[in-house]
Scaffold this active site. Structure first.
Site, PDB file in Angstrom:
ATOM      1  N   GLN A  78       0.841  -1.195   0.000  1.00 13.58           N
ATOM      2  CA  GLN A  78       0.000   0.000   0.000  1.00 13.58           C
ATOM      3  C   GLN A  78       0.876   1.245   0.000  1.00 13.58           C
ATOM      4  OE1 GLN A  78      -3.284  -0.513  -0.144  1.00 13.58           O
ATOM      5  NE2 GLN A  78      -3.734   1.640  -0.305  1.00 13.58           N
ATOM      6  N   PHE A  79       1.321   1.658  -1.187  1.00 15.68           N
ATOM      7  CA  PHE A  79       2.199   2.824  -1.283  1.00 15.68           C
ATOM      8  C   PHE A  79       1.496   4.097  -0.835  1.00 15.68           C
ATOM      9  CE2 PHE A  79       0.033   2.856  -5.324  1.00 15.68           C
ATOM     10  CZ  PHE A  79      -0.145   4.201  -5.605  1.00 15.68           C
ATOM     11  N   THR A  80       0.172   4.111  -0.808  1.00  9.26           N
ATOM     12  CA  THR A  80      -0.567   5.315  -0.429  1.00  9.26           C
ATOM     13  C   THR A  80      -0.378   5.671   1.046  1.00  9.26           C
ATOM     14  OG1 THR A  80      -2.594   4.074   0.014  1.00  9.26           O
ATOM     15  CG2 THR A  80      -2.310   4.962  -2.213  1.00  9.26           C
TER      16      THR A  80
END
Length: 184
Positions: A78-80
């Site tokens: 989850q790069f967010t």
């Protein structure tokens, strides 16, 4: 590294309509990797997540860890979690590039497996990835765990490195209800 950990009765991740990973009781872990993260950070965060005592004991208190309930982990990249939300349109330049992030994502999962846990996962960077968690109890419980910084600032040689973990009452109403900082 950052992880948002949700206690679940069961969870699964689908990629383009096909189930890629599924677990029963355990943790859904959304895992983000920053550009300064290291293997040591992945190891420490895995230790922290696997040791969280957030499952109810016989008295209804959060006192049991993942091993005590025979739980598993579903890890989804989850790069967010590293989004810059200082403006209305989030930027993601604070997230690690895939050449660094993928090995650390794999390292985190390997460390959880070494501790004896079943680890299921999504696919790094997969299009149309969908998670379907089913939470336990009357209100969902989430924890944000931040690993130690990848580098020390100059002059900080004696400064302790920390893994911080913040608890939230509900993932739909993220009001901080407890926090603890653990020196590692």
């Amino acid at each position: 590294m950052r992880a948002v950990v949700t206690r679940v009765k069961n969870a699964r991740v689908e990629i383009e309509g096909t189930v890629n990973g599924a677990i029963g009781t355990g943790f859904l872990v959304l895992l983000g990797v920053g550009p300064e993260d290291t293997q040591a950070a992945a190891d420490k965060l895995a230790d922290k997540v696997c040791g969280l005592r957030v499952f109810d004991d016989e008295n209804g208190k959060m006192n049991r860890n993942l091993a005590a309930v025979g739980g598993a982990l579903l890890v989804v990249s989850q790069f967010t979690l590293y989004a810059d939300t200082s403006s209305r349109r989030p930027g993601f330049s604070h997230a690690a590039k895939p050449d660094l992030a993928v090995p650390l994502y794999e390292r985190f999962m390997a460390q959880c497996r070494e501790r004896g846990f079943q680890v299921e996962h999504g696919e790094f960077g997969a299009p149309r990835c969908r998670c379907s968690p089913r939470t336990t109890g009357p209100s969902p419980s989430c924890w944000r765990c931040d690993g130690p910084p990848g580098r020390k600032k100059s002059g900080d040689a004696k400064r302790p490195r920390r893994v911080a973990c913040y608890a939230y009452r509900s993932m739909y109403s993220p009001r901080r209800c407890a926090s603890s900082t653990v020196l590692v």
